[in-house]
Design a protein around this motif. Structure first.
Motif, PDB file in Angstrom:
ATOM      1  N   GLN A   1     -39.496 -26.696  20.494  1.00  0.00           N
ATOM      2  CA  GLN A   1     -39.337 -26.741  21.947  1.00  0.00           C
ATOM      3  C   GLN A   1     -37.864 -26.899  22.292  1.00  0.00           C
ATOM      4  O   GLN A   1     -37.248 -27.902  21.957  1.00  0.00           O
ATOM      5  CB  GLN A   1     -40.148 -27.886  22.534  1.00  0.00           C
ATOM      6  CG  GLN A   1     -41.631 -27.751  22.249  1.00  0.00           C
ATOM      7  CD  GLN A   1     -42.411 -28.961  22.699  1.00  0.00           C
ATOM      8  OE1 GLN A   1     -41.857 -29.956  23.131  1.00  0.00           O
ATOM      9  NE2 GLN A   1     -43.717 -28.877  22.602  1.00  0.00           N
TER      10      GLN A   1
ATOM     11  N   TYR B   1     -34.458 -24.827  24.936  1.00  0.00           N
ATOM     12  CA  TYR B   1     -33.995 -23.670  25.696  1.00  0.00           C
ATOM     13  C   TYR B   1     -33.189 -22.824  24.726  1.00  0.00           C
ATOM     14  O   TYR B   1     -32.329 -23.335  24.014  1.00  0.00           O
ATOM     15  CB  TYR B   1     -33.128 -24.093  26.877  1.00  0.00           C
ATOM     16  CG  TYR B   1     -33.908 -24.798  27.936  1.00  0.00           C
ATOM     17  CD1 TYR B   1     -34.925 -24.134  28.624  1.00  0.00           C
ATOM     18  CD2 TYR B   1     -33.655 -26.118  28.246  1.00  0.00           C
ATOM     19  CE1 TYR B   1     -35.671 -24.789  29.589  1.00  0.00           C
ATOM     20  CE2 TYR B   1     -34.393 -26.770  29.220  1.00  0.00           C
ATOM     21  CZ  TYR B   1     -35.399 -26.109  29.887  1.00  0.00           C
ATOM     22  OH  TYR B   1     -36.131 -26.746  30.850  1.00  0.00           O
TER      23      TYR B   1
ATOM     24  N   ASN C   1     -37.988 -21.086  27.164  1.00  0.00           N
ATOM     25  CA  ASN C   1     -38.176 -22.522  26.982  1.00  0.00           C
ATOM     26  C   ASN C   1     -38.952 -22.840  25.715  1.00  0.00           C
ATOM     27  O   ASN C   1     -39.477 -23.913  25.548  1.00  0.00           O
ATOM     28  CB  ASN C   1     -38.841 -23.162  28.204  1.00  0.00           C
ATOM     29  CG  ASN C   1     -40.264 -22.708  28.418  1.00  0.00           C
ATOM     30  OD1 ASN C   1     -40.750 -21.815  27.734  1.00  0.00           O
ATOM     31  ND2 ASN C   1     -40.930 -23.298  29.385  1.00  0.00           N
ATOM     32  N   ARG C   2     -39.014 -21.882  24.801  1.00  0.00           N
ATOM     33  CA  ARG C   2     -39.569 -22.090  23.463  1.00  0.00           C
ATOM     34  C   ARG C   2     -38.652 -21.388  22.474  1.00  0.00           C
ATOM     35  O   ARG C   2     -37.892 -20.512  22.836  1.00  0.00           O
ATOM     36  CB  ARG C   2     -40.985 -21.507  23.349  1.00  0.00           C
ATOM     37  CG  ARG C   2     -41.979 -22.184  24.255  1.00  0.00           C
ATOM     38  CD  ARG C   2     -43.389 -21.734  23.889  1.00  0.00           C
ATOM     39  NE  ARG C   2     -44.355 -22.212  24.839  1.00  0.00           N
ATOM     40  CZ  ARG C   2     -44.837 -23.443  24.868  1.00  0.00           C
ATOM     41  NH1 ARG C   2     -44.426 -24.322  23.992  1.00  0.00           N
ATOM     42  NH2 ARG C   2     -45.726 -23.807  25.750  1.00  0.00           N
TER      43      ARG C   2
ATOM     44  N   THR D   1     -31.854 -29.288  35.878  1.00  0.00           N
ATOM     45  CA  THR D   1     -32.949 -28.322  35.708  1.00  0.00           C
ATOM     46  C   THR D   1     -32.471 -26.874  35.778  1.00  0.00           C
ATOM     47  O   THR D   1     -33.284 -25.959  35.828  1.00  0.00           O
ATOM     48  CB  THR D   1     -34.037 -28.541  36.775  1.00  0.00           C
ATOM     49  OG1 THR D   1     -33.461 -28.362  38.067  1.00  0.00           O
ATOM     50  CG2 THR D   1     -34.645 -29.932  36.654  1.00  0.00           C
TER      51      THR D   1
ATOM     52  N   ASP E   1     -35.976 -24.952  35.461  1.00  0.00           N
ATOM     53  CA  ASP E   1     -37.145 -25.333  34.681  1.00  0.00           C
ATOM     54  C   ASP E   1     -37.043 -26.817  34.325  1.00  0.00           C
ATOM     55  O   ASP E   1     -35.946 -27.333  34.141  1.00  0.00           O
ATOM     56  CB  ASP E   1     -37.202 -24.484  33.406  1.00  0.00           C
ATOM     57  CG  ASP E   1     -38.466 -24.713  32.607  1.00  0.00           C
ATOM     58  OD1 ASP E   1     -39.548 -24.314  33.097  1.00  0.00           O
ATOM     59  OD2 ASP E   1     -38.382 -25.274  31.515  1.00  0.00           O
TER      60      ASP E   1
ATOM     61  N   SER F   1     -39.064 -28.178  31.727  1.00  0.00           N
ATOM     62  CA  SER F   1     -39.760 -28.371  30.446  1.00  0.00           C
ATOM     63  C   SER F   1     -39.047 -29.346  29.519  1.00  0.00           C
ATOM     64  O   SER F   1     -39.677 -30.136  28.837  1.00  0.00           O
ATOM     65  CB  SER F   1     -39.920 -27.040  29.713  1.00  0.00           C
ATOM     66  OG  SER F   1     -40.684 -26.155  30.466  1.00  0.00           O
ATOM     67  N   HIS F   2     -37.711 -29.270  29.463  1.00  0.00           N
ATOM     68  CA  HIS F   2     -36.935 -30.081  28.527  1.00  0.00           C
ATOM     69  C   HIS F   2     -35.776 -30.711  29.293  1.00  0.00           C
ATOM     70  O   HIS F   2     -34.765 -30.060  29.529  1.00  0.00           O
ATOM     71  CB  HIS F   2     -36.401 -29.225  27.377  1.00  0.00           C
ATOM     72  CG  HIS F   2     -37.429 -28.291  26.811  1.00  0.00           C
ATOM     73  ND1 HIS F   2     -38.570 -28.743  26.184  1.00  0.00           N
ATOM     74  CD2 HIS F   2     -37.509 -26.950  26.804  1.00  0.00           C
ATOM     75  CE1 HIS F   2     -39.294 -27.712  25.816  1.00  0.00           C
ATOM     76  NE2 HIS F   2     -38.677 -26.609  26.174  1.00  0.00           N
TER      77      HIS F   2
END
Length: 133
Positions: A40, A42, A58-59, A90, A106, A108-109
């Motif tokens: 996981q 960017y 984002n993976r 973000t 994003d 996600s992380h």
């Protein structure tokens, strides 16, 4: 690939590289930021999957892109380019030779994680740096 642990969530990863994404099987190469659990993060780079494109994901795998407006069609094969992936809060932006080509928003992380280079295609590295933003 080697990775460096970063203590701040806002930073830039920059590398001057030459990525051979010509022909053959689907593959990609570039830089990553905010890596957690080896899968996981960017990632920003170049790929020959589907089209010759620049992308942010984002993976770690390009095959799992699910972000809107996350790619930009431009061939960078067989030339030296400077890739810069900025992660600030973000907003994640990929620059190629100083020009912003892809930007996403994003969540996600959002913690620091690790940074580094990735490639499953031949890639020559001329320089690499990380700087706080």
């Amino acid at each position: 690939s080697p990775e460096i642990t970063i203590n701040t969530p806002n930073y830039a990863v920059e590398a001057k590289v030459k990525i051979d994404i010509s022909g053959g099987l689907c593959g990609s190469g570039g830089v990553f930021a905010r890596l957690h659990h080896k899968t996981q993060a960017y990632v920003g780079g170049a790929t020959n999957c589907l089209k010759k494109s620049l992308f942010i994901n984002n993976r770690v795998s390009y095959n799992n892109i699910k972000l809107d407006n996350a790619s930009y069609e431009q061939s960078v094969d067989d030339r030296v380019i400077t890739l810069r992936l900025e992660v600030k809060d973000t907003t994640i932006t990929l620059y190629v030779d100083g020009e912003a080509v892809v930007e996403i928003h994003d969540t996600s992380h959002n913690t620091s994680g690790s940074a580094g280079l990735f490639s499953d295609k031949p890639m020559e590295v001329y320089s690499f740096k990380i700087e706080a933003l």
